[in-house]
Write a protein that holds these residues in place. Sequence first.
Motif, short mmCIF file in Angstrom:
data_model
loop_
_atom_site.label_atom_id
_atom_site.label_comp_id
_atom_site.label_asym_id
_atom_site.label_seq_id
_atom_site.Cartn_x
_atom_site.Cartn_y
_atom_site.Cartn_z
N SER A 646 0.55 -0.98 -0.30
CA SER A 646 0.15 -0.47 -0.07
C SER A 646 0.91 1.05 -0.12
O SER A 646 2.24 1.48 0.66
CB SER A 646 -0.84 0.21 1.40
OG SER A 646 -1.72 0.90 1.10
N ALA A 647 0.58 2.16 -0.06
CA ALA A 647 0.84 3.57 -0.42
C ALA A 647 1.36 4.29 0.49
O ALA A 647 1.59 5.06 0.87
CB ALA A 647 0.61 4.56 -1.84
N PHE A 648 0.16 3.95 1.48
CA PHE A 648 0.44 4.49 2.76
C PHE A 648 0.97 4.01 3.40
O PHE A 648 0.69 3.97 5.01
CB PHE A 648 -1.11 4.34 3.20
CG PHE A 648 -2.49 5.79 2.52
CD1 PHE A 648 -2.67 7.01 2.97
CD2 PHE A 648 -2.34 4.98 1.19
CE1 PHE A 648 -2.81 7.88 1.96
CE2 PHE A 648 -3.09 6.49 0.54
CZ PHE A 648 -3.61 7.53 1.14
N LYS A 649 1.72 2.40 3.58
CA LYS A 649 2.25 1.97 4.32
C LYS A 649 3.22 2.55 5.95
O LYS A 649 3.21 2.36 6.32
CB LYS A 649 3.23 0.43 3.60
CG LYS A 649 3.72 -0.06 4.83
CD LYS A 649 3.93 -1.45 4.31
CE LYS A 649 4.65 -2.72 4.97
NZ LYS A 649 5.01 -3.71 4.55
N ASP A 650 4.32 3.23 5.09
CA ASP A 650 4.98 4.42 5.77
C ASP A 650 4.70 5.34 6.51
O ASP A 650 5.45 6.20 6.54
CB ASP A 650 5.87 4.57 5.07
CG ASP A 650 5.85 5.52 3.73
OD1 ASP A 650 4.75 4.90 3.88
OD2 ASP A 650 6.71 5.90 2.77
N ARG A 651 3.48 5.44 5.67
CA ARG A 651 2.81 7.07 6.76
C ARG A 651 2.87 7.18 7.90
O ARG A 651 2.11 7.64 8.73
CB ARG A 651 2.10 7.20 5.72
CG ARG A 651 1.78 7.42 4.96
CD ARG A 651 0.43 8.65 3.87
NE ARG A 651 0.90 8.76 2.64
CZ ARG A 651 -0.28 9.54 2.30
NH1 ARG A 651 -0.86 10.32 2.06
NH2 ARG A 651 0.25 9.90 0.52
N ASP A 652 2.41 5.21 8.63
CA ASP A 652 2.29 5.50 10.61
C ASP A 652 3.60 6.78 10.93
O ASP A 652 3.66 6.31 12.38
CB ASP A 652 2.09 4.33 11.02
CG ASP A 652 3.26 3.08 10.11
OD1 ASP A 652 4.23 3.59 8.88
OD2 ASP A 652 3.28 2.71 10.45
N ARG A 653 4.45 6.99 10.63
CA ARG A 653 5.83 7.59 10.59
C ARG A 653 5.31 8.72 11.54
O ARG A 653 6.28 9.38 12.42
CB ARG A 653 6.81 7.49 10.40
CG ARG A 653 7.34 8.20 8.93
CD ARG A 653 8.03 7.93 7.64
NE ARG A 653 8.54 9.11 7.34
CZ ARG A 653 7.37 8.78 6.12
NH1 ARG A 653 7.36 7.81 6.09
NH2 ARG A 653 8.09 9.57 5.01
N PHE A 654 4.44 9.20 10.70
CA PHE A 654 4.52 10.80 11.11
C PHE A 654 2.34 10.69 12.11
O PHE A 654 1.51 9.26 11.96
CB PHE A 654 3.64 11.24 9.86
CG PHE A 654 4.64 11.62 8.89
CD1 PHE A 654 6.40 13.10 9.23
CD2 PHE A 654 4.66 10.84 8.37
CE1 PHE A 654 6.76 12.74 8.13
CE2 PHE A 654 5.94 10.99 6.95
CZ PHE A 654 6.42 11.67 7.30
N GLN A 655 2.36 11.56 12.60
CA GLN A 655 1.07 11.75 13.86
C GLN A 655 -0.35 11.82 12.69
O GLN A 655 -0.11 12.68 11.66
CB GLN A 655 1.36 12.50 14.26
CG GLN A 655 -0.12 12.85 15.81
CD GLN A 655 -0.15 14.01 16.38
OE1 GLN A 655 1.66 14.48 16.78
NE2 GLN A 655 -0.63 14.34 17.33
N LEU A 656 -1.11 11.16 13.12
CA LEU A 656 -2.51 11.14 12.17
C LEU A 656 -2.68 12.85 12.56
O LEU A 656 -2.53 13.48 13.45
CB LEU A 656 -3.34 9.85 12.47
CG LEU A 656 -3.34 8.14 12.26
CD1 LEU A 656 -4.13 8.02 12.60
CD2 LEU A 656 -2.31 8.43 10.45
N GLY A 657 -3.90 13.13 11.35
CA GLY A 657 -3.93 14.73 10.90
C GLY A 657 -3.79 15.65 11.41
O GLY A 657 -4.02 16.72 11.22
N THR A 658 -2.27 15.47 10.67
CA THR A 658 -0.91 16.42 10.64
C THR A 658 -0.86 16.40 9.17
O THR A 658 -1.33 15.84 7.73
CB THR A 658 0.53 15.72 11.44
OG1 THR A 658 0.78 14.96 10.83
CG2 THR A 658 -0.32 15.83 12.36
N LEU A 659 -0.68 17.75 9.22
CA LEU A 659 -0.09 17.91 7.56
C LEU A 659 1.40 17.05 6.59
O LEU A 659 0.87 16.52 5.39
CB LEU A 659 0.35 19.90 7.19
CG LEU A 659 0.97 19.66 5.93
CD1 LEU A 659 -0.25 19.85 4.84
CD2 LEU A 659 1.46 21.21 5.52
#
Length: 916
Positions: A646-659
Motif C-alpha cells: 500500500s502507498a500508505f504503509k510508511d505513513r504511520d511514521r507521522f502523527q495522524l491528522g497532521t499536514l
Amino acid sequence: MTLSESSDDSVKKSNPREDWPARRGGLRQAEVDTCGVMSSGVGYNDQTGAETAVEAGQETTPTTSSSGAAFGLFSSDFKKNEDLKEMLESNKESLKLEAMKRVVGLISKGKNASELFPAVVKNVASKNIELKKLVYVYLVRYAEEQQDLALLSISTFQRALKDPNQFIRASALRVLSSIRVPIIVPIMMLAIKEAATDLSPYVRKTSAHAIQKLYSLDPDQKEQLIEVIEKLLKDKSTLVAGSVVVAFEEVCPDRIDLIHKNYRKLCNLLVDVEEWGQVVIISMLTRYARTQFTSPWKEDAVFDENNEKTFYDSDSEEKKVPTEAKPYMMDPDHRLLLRNTKPLLQSRNTAVVMSVAQLYWHLAPKHEVSVVTKSLVRLLRSHREVQYIVLQNIATMSIQRKGMFEPYMKSFYVRSTDPTHIKTLKLEILTNLANEANISTILREFQTYVKSQDKTFAAATIQAIGRCATNISEVTDTCLNGLVLLLSNRDETVVAESVVVIKKLLQTQPTQHSEIIKHMAKLFDNITVPMARASILWLMGEYCDRVPKIAPDVLRKMAKTFTTEEDIVKLQTVNLAAKLYLTNSKQTKLLTQYILNLGKYDQNYDIRDRTRFIRQLIVPSEKSGALNKYARRILLAPKPAPVLESAFKDRDRFQLGTLSHSLNVKASGYQELSDWPAVAPDPSVRNVEVIEPVRSRLSETPMFSASCCLVSPAVTNAPKPSVISSSLLSDLEGLSLSNVSSVTSPSFGPVKTYELLHHMTGKGLAAKYHFPRQPCLYQPSMVSVQVILTNNSDHVLEEIHIGERSPAGLNVHCFNTIERLEPGASVTVSMGVDFSDSTQAANFQLCTKEDQFGVSIQPAVGELLMPFTMTEFNDLKTHPRTFSDNRGHLFKKKNCIPGYFFYQIFVNPEQMKKDV
C-alpha cells in the motif's frame, strides 16, 4: 443585549442589504475579535466575529472594481466615497459611525483604505462605544503598515487598557500588539501582564493572543512570556484555555513542566472549551501523554482493567499468558484523558473528531481504539475536502487494524459522483480490508470499477486487483485470469496496466503460467503503451527458456522498429537481445549484433552506455577480460518477486491528522511524537496541593472541619437522643460540639451502591461497594468502604482476598481472606482506603484462589468529607429580639451555624419565630 448586538441591530436598520458576501480577505484574525463575540460556540479564529465586523461595515449601494480619483482606492463610484474623510472629521457621531461602517465594508472587500488612516485615528478617543470598536477594527488592519501614525496614538491605547468596557480593553491590546515596532516592546509586555490578570476572561484571552505576536517581534522576551503563560495556564475559564495553549505551543512547546499541575484541569475543561481550542489542547495533551505514561500496547503485559474482553478469551489463550507477567494498570491520569475526550467524538466540528481519533490511535489500548470508527465513518458524509483527509487517515489505520473498519465496508464503496482522488482512496481502503471472507464481494465490486470512464481510476482498480491476488493466495489464479481477459479491452490504458500487473504476478509463479506469456506475446503488436510493451519484453527475456520459439520472433520484430520506440522499450530490447544471445545464440547472434549497433549510435546516452556495457559483457574480446565469465550470473540471475504494498504503509511514521501525514513529507514545524517511556515518570507531579485555609473565630467549630479533606479526627462517642422529636431544634438539644468535633452516627441520607466487579468479568464473582459515611476504625486518614461479595457461579470460590495495589504507595486496610464462598451466597466486608486527599481512583486486584481481577474504587468529592454533629442552639432562645435585628448578632456567636437559618426560614418559619 450586548454592545455588539446593539451595533448589529443598528446596522440592519440602516442597511436593507443583508446578503452581501462576508469577509473576502480584508480582515485578519486580530480584527475579528473586536466585535466582542464571546460565545463558546465561536470558532477558534472567531469567524463569527468576522462576519459581525463585516456586517457592521456593509454599504448601501454596490460598487465595481476600478481605479478611483479621490483617494486612488475605491471603485468607479468614488464620488460617493470621497466624502468619507469629511464625515470622519465632522462633529456628528452619527456621520462618523456611518463612515466607519462603510470603511470597514471596503476593507472586507479587499480594498485599500490606508489613506484614511489619519482621519480614522483621530476618532480613537471617541466616547461612542460602537464607533470606537469599528475604529479599532480598522487600526488592527493598518497599524502595522502605518506604524509612525499609530505610535502617535499610543497614549490613547494605553488609556483604553483601563476602559470599563472589556471589549475596548481587549481591542486596545490587540491594536497595541499589532504595532510591530521594537521600541514599544516594554509597553506591550506591561500591557500583556496587566491583561493576564484582568477580571474579564475575554481580555485574558486577548492577552494570550498578544503573547504570540510579541514573541515573533522579540524572541528575547521568551522568559517573561513564559511566566505569563504559566499564570494563564492556571486560569479556570474555558474561554482562555484554548488561546493560552496556542501561545504555549508557539513559545515553549518543550516546557511540559508547565502542564503537570494543569493537566487534570485541562482534561476536565476540555468538553466546554470552544471547538478550535479543543483541537489545540488535544494535540498538546497527546504529545504530553506520550512522555508521561507507559505504553498500553506491551505484548508481554496483560491488560487487566474492568472490561469484558478477558471473559471471552478462550482457555487456550489464557494458558499462553505467562504467570509471571504483571497485569497492565493504566495510570488514572491516562484514563482521565481518554474518558474526557471520548464525548468529543460527537462534536459537529470535523477537526475535533479527527483530533480525538488520532489521540485514541496513539494513546489508547488496542481494544479501545475501535470506539472512533463510527465517528470517522460519519465524517464521510461531509464535504469532499473533509472526506479526503479522513480517508487518508482511515487508509493508514486500516493497514494495521483491518477489523476496525470491516463492519463498515459498504461505506467505502465508490459512488459515481465521487472525484478521482476520493475514489482512489476508497479503493485503497477496500484493498486493505480484503480477506478470505470478503474477497469475493470486493472483486465483484472491482469488476464494476474497471469499466469506469475514469481511466485513472480504472488503472488504479487493476493495481488493487493485483494487490489482492498477491495478499490472498486463494484468489491469485482467479485474479490472473481476469486480468488476462482485460488484455482484449479496447482501452489502451486498461490493457497497459493489466500487462504491468500480470508481469508482477507472474514473477511469483512463473512455472505455472507459460501460456499467459505466450498470449501476451501474441498481443504485443496491438499494444502501444510504452510501459506495457517494456513489461512484455522483460517477461520474454526473463523466461525465454519457457518460450524458446516465441522470444526470438519478438526480438526480430523489435529490430525492425527499434529506432521508433520509446527509450524504456529500447532498454528492454537490448536486455532481451543479451539474454537470448546467452541462451540461444545460434538463432539470435546476428539480431543481437544488429540491435547493439543501433543502440551504439542512439541519441539517448543511457541507451548508448547500456549498449556498450552489454557488448563488453556478452561478446568475448581481449578488452572484456574475465568479465565475460560472469555474464550468465549477472543477466540470468533469479530475481525476487516484487512486493505489492500500500502507498500508505510508511505513513504511520507521522502523527495522524497532521499536514506531514497528508503530504507524506515532514512539513516545517512538525513535532514528532516521542516513544513511550520504559518507566513512567513520577505521577505525583500532577498532584495539586490543597492549601488549608486559616480558621477564624467564626469557623472554630464549623459543621465541617477546615481540614476534613486532609486528616480525619479521632472517633468520639456522641450521645444519642432517645426520642426523635418533630423539630430540628429539639433533635439537636441532646448534642454538643466541643473543641474536638464529634462525629455523626450513620448517615440519614440514602447510600448509593457502585459496581466494583461484574459477574461476567469476574467469572462468577460479583462485587459491589458503597461508602457507609462512618468514621474508619482502622486509621483516621482512611475512608470506610463496605464491599458486598456474591458468588454467582455454580461452584465454590475459595481464598478471596486483596492482591497488588496501584499506585505502589496506596494505603489500603484489606479485609480478612474469605476462605470459602458457597454458590449463591453473599458476604459483606469492610475495608479502609486512604485516597490521599484526592479523587484519584484506588486500583487493586481482587483475587480468588485461581484468578485475579483488576478493580478500581472511584470516590466522589463528598465521600472524602468527614461528617460532624451540629451545635446546640440554646443561644437562640435567650435573645428576645426579632430575627431581623438579631440575625447579624447570631452569626457572630461562636457556636452558631448559618445553615440553621435557611432551614428554619424555608422549612419551618413558625418554629423559627418561637425560637427567636
